[in-house]
Design a protein around this motif. Structure first.
Motif, PDB file in Angstrom:
ATOM      1  N   ALA A  52      75.181  17.130  39.984  1.00  0.00           N
ATOM      2  CA  ALA A  52      73.713  17.239  39.922  1.00  0.00           C
ATOM      3  C   ALA A  52      73.198  18.383  40.797  1.00  0.00           C
ATOM      4  O   ALA A  52      72.181  19.011  40.480  1.00  0.00           O
ATOM      5  N   LEU A  53      73.910  18.660  41.887  1.00  0.00           N
ATOM      6  CA  LEU A  53      73.483  19.773  42.757  1.00  0.00           C
ATOM      7  C   LEU A  53      73.524  21.095  41.984  1.00  0.00           C
ATOM      8  O   LEU A  53      72.674  21.968  42.178  1.00  0.00           O
ATOM      9  N   ALA A  54      74.523  21.234  41.102  1.00  0.00           N
ATOM     10  CA  ALA A  54      74.609  22.441  40.271  1.00  0.00           C
ATOM     11  C   ALA A  54      73.557  22.390  39.170  1.00  0.00           C
ATOM     12  O   ALA A  54      72.933  23.401  38.836  1.00  0.00           O
ATOM     13  N   GLU A  55      73.354  21.200  38.620  1.00  0.00           N
ATOM     14  CA  GLU A  55      72.345  21.045  37.557  1.00  0.00           C
ATOM     15  C   GLU A  55      70.961  21.429  38.061  1.00  0.00           C
ATOM     16  O   GLU A  55      70.169  22.037  37.343  1.00  0.00           O
ATOM     17  N   GLU A  56      70.688  21.054  39.314  1.00  0.00           N
ATOM     18  CA  GLU A  56      69.368  21.381  39.873  1.00  0.00           C
ATOM     19  C   GLU A  56      69.152  22.893  39.928  1.00  0.00           C
ATOM     20  O   GLU A  56      68.030  23.366  39.965  1.00  0.00           O
ATOM     21  N   LYS A  57      70.230  23.645  39.955  1.00  0.00           N
ATOM     22  CA  LYS A  57      70.117  25.112  39.959  1.00  0.00           C
ATOM     23  C   LYS A  57      70.303  25.696  38.558  1.00  0.00           C
ATOM     24  O   LYS A  57      70.398  26.920  38.391  1.00  0.00           O
ATOM     25  N   ASN A  58      70.422  24.830  37.569  1.00  0.00           N
ATOM     26  CA  ASN A  58      70.663  25.264  36.183  1.00  0.00           C
ATOM     27  C   ASN A  58      71.900  26.142  36.040  1.00  0.00           C
ATOM     28  O   ASN A  58      71.888  27.124  35.303  1.00  0.00           O
TER      29      ASN A  58
END
Ligand code: SF4
Ligand code: SF4
Lengths: 292, 173
Positions: free
Chosen positions: A65-71
């Motif tokens: 999710a940490l990567a998802e938050e940065k797209n």
């Protein structure tokens, strides 16, 4: 080209020279890596996943999710992280697990969407082959390399976004090594396990047998100048175990071991005292042969 | 002819394994494909995947409860690839590990890894000085970030792991 860099624990804590190599070659090849903030252990197989599925999936999902938050898609350097996170992603395709996981994540204000892939640095480097060829200052012409792809980028195919044509006859790492000018012939134990992982912690002697088997096959069949692996765990195991096997009188040779981004960094002319700092089997001589 | 008498069955281990993520075991036909590629079998441990499954199917839970074989699994995924019945042998193997943790049959390295993770956010940690020397940026680990560590502990505390008696319940910050 931009990716979220997920380092895990093994590389930054135990082999930070490999991290230098990853960062240097990426920067030089136009691969932008964005550091993730506040990530945790993937969590490695012998820890949380051995106890509880919900806790495992929630911790893995939080990291992704940490990567998802940065797209951004995530890139990892450690095969264990690659395996744990991709297995989690595979399980989280199931509505039941996704709902349970998101219920836990909601307590910490996060959500898992499944929108970021988890890739290995090898996959990214593969996509810039042409650039690699142009950026080489030195090459490995005349050298023979035994490649060690490592289990976790090969099986099980279903959890991965990037696959080998035949995981029991892997070619990707061989091709990457050949770009550097070396020959990377097949040997019969190429896709054999190195005995690392929990095998090593549960029974070190048995784990050493795997290394011995592999080394004998390499030595007898292709007599390599070095070993190149895509896996940071295989890297540590093959490097450290050789010393022990030699001391025990089980082998009478030493083959230097490189992590792929590391040998690439050497060929691109980066400071070897930084990108190849720690090893049990000395690399000086082979590096001298390469950089002259 | 010698007849092997099996001890009485312990509950229903197949259902138990299914509950911990190994429901595929119900499809296993004991063909042995998983064992033919398994590093745990090659290393000579007593109960590699297929053999362990057979004892579970026979209800012989007690026989294998304290056996270390499942803990030698390197999570290589070969067995998943070759299984003829799509059992996902790896998941069954790991499900049994989870059962073992409920019965205090846990190798110390696994306990240590869990404790480290709860305390620091990582299974292994090391010294930060060498990173500086190599010119590496300070890593934005949870370790240096109270908020992140709080999240990680909160996640673990929301699950059954806290009931295993391995992690201390602690006041947070
Ligand atoms: S994943 Fe585990 S059980 Fe399956 S083949 Fe690999 S070591 Fe054996
Ligand atoms: S390969 Fe699949 S069906 Fe065959 S023994 Fe293993 S788990 Fe059972």
């Amino acid at each position: 080209m931009k990716y979220a860099l997920y380092l895990g624990c093994q590389i930054p804590f135990l082999r930070p020279d490999l991290e230098v190599a990853i960062r240097e070659v990426s920067l030089a090849l136009g691969i932008e890596l964005v550091d993730l903030e506040g990530y945790s252990c993937c969590p490695t197989w012998i820890s949380v996943p051995s106890y509880d599925i919900e806790a495992w999936l929630a911790l893995s999902a939080r990291n992704i999710a940490l990567a998802e938050e940065k797209n951004l898609d995530m890139v990892v350097g450690c095969n264990n992280c690659y395996s744990v996170l991709n297995h989690a992603r595979y399980m989280l395709k199931d509505e039941k697990w996704r709902e349970k996981t998101n219920r836990i994540l909601s307590k910490v204000g996060r959500v898992y969407r499944g929108s970021s892939k988890v890739l290995h640095i090898i996959h990214i480097l593969e996509s810039v082959e042409k650039k690699i060829k142009k950026s080489l200052k030195y090459d490995l012409k005349g050298l023979t390399v035994a490649v060690q792809p490592g289990c976790h980028t090969l099986w099980p195919e279903r959890v991965m976004d990037i696959r080998e044509e035949n995981p029991f006859y892997p070619k990707k790492l061989r091709e990457l090594v050949e770009i550097l000018g070396a020959s990377a012939p097949h040997y019969s134990r190429m896709e054999f396990c190195c005995g690392m992982g929990s095998m090593k912690t549960i029974d070190y002697e048995r784990s050493l047998e795997f290394v011995l088997e592999k080394l004998k096959s390499m030595k007898e069949e292709i007599d390599p100048d070095m070993i190149v692996t895509a896996c940071s765990s295989c890297y540590i195991q093959l490097d450290e175990a050789q010393q022990k096997l030699e001391r025990d009188g089980k082998i009478d040779f030493k083959i230097p071991v490189f992590y792929y981004p590391q040998i690439l960094a050497v060929c691109m002319g980066f400071d070897v005292s930084k990108v190849a700092r720690f090893s049990s089997i000395p690399k000086d001589e082979i590096i001298r042969r390469i950089v002259g | 002819m010698k007849v092997v008498k099996l001890p009485k069955i312990d509950g229903d281990p197949v259902e138990e394994v299914s509950k911990f993520g190994g429901e595929g075991i119900k499809k296993c036909i004991q063909c042995g494909a998983c064992m033919s590629v398994c590093p745990v079998a090659m290393a000579g441990f007593n109960y590699p995947n297929k053999k362990l499954f057979k004892l579970i199917i026979l209800g012989q839970r007690r026989e294998i409860l304290y056996d270390p074989s499942p803990w030698a699994c390197v999570a290589c995924g070969r067995c998943i690839e070759v299984c003829t019945r799509d059992v996902n042998p790896f998941s069954v193997y790991f499900a049994f590990r989870r059962i073992q943790t409920r019965e205090f049959s846990v190798p110390s390295v696994a306990e240590e890894a869990l404790r480290n993770l709860y305390e620091t956010g990582y299974a292994v940690t090391g010294n930060a000085n060498i990173r500086k020397e190599l010119g590496l940026p300070e890593v934005k680990f949870a370790l240096n970030n109270g908020e992140a560590l709080k999240e990680i502990r909160c996640i673990i505390e929301s699950t059954e792991i806290m009931q295993l008696g391995i992690l201390p319940r602690r006041e947070m910050f």
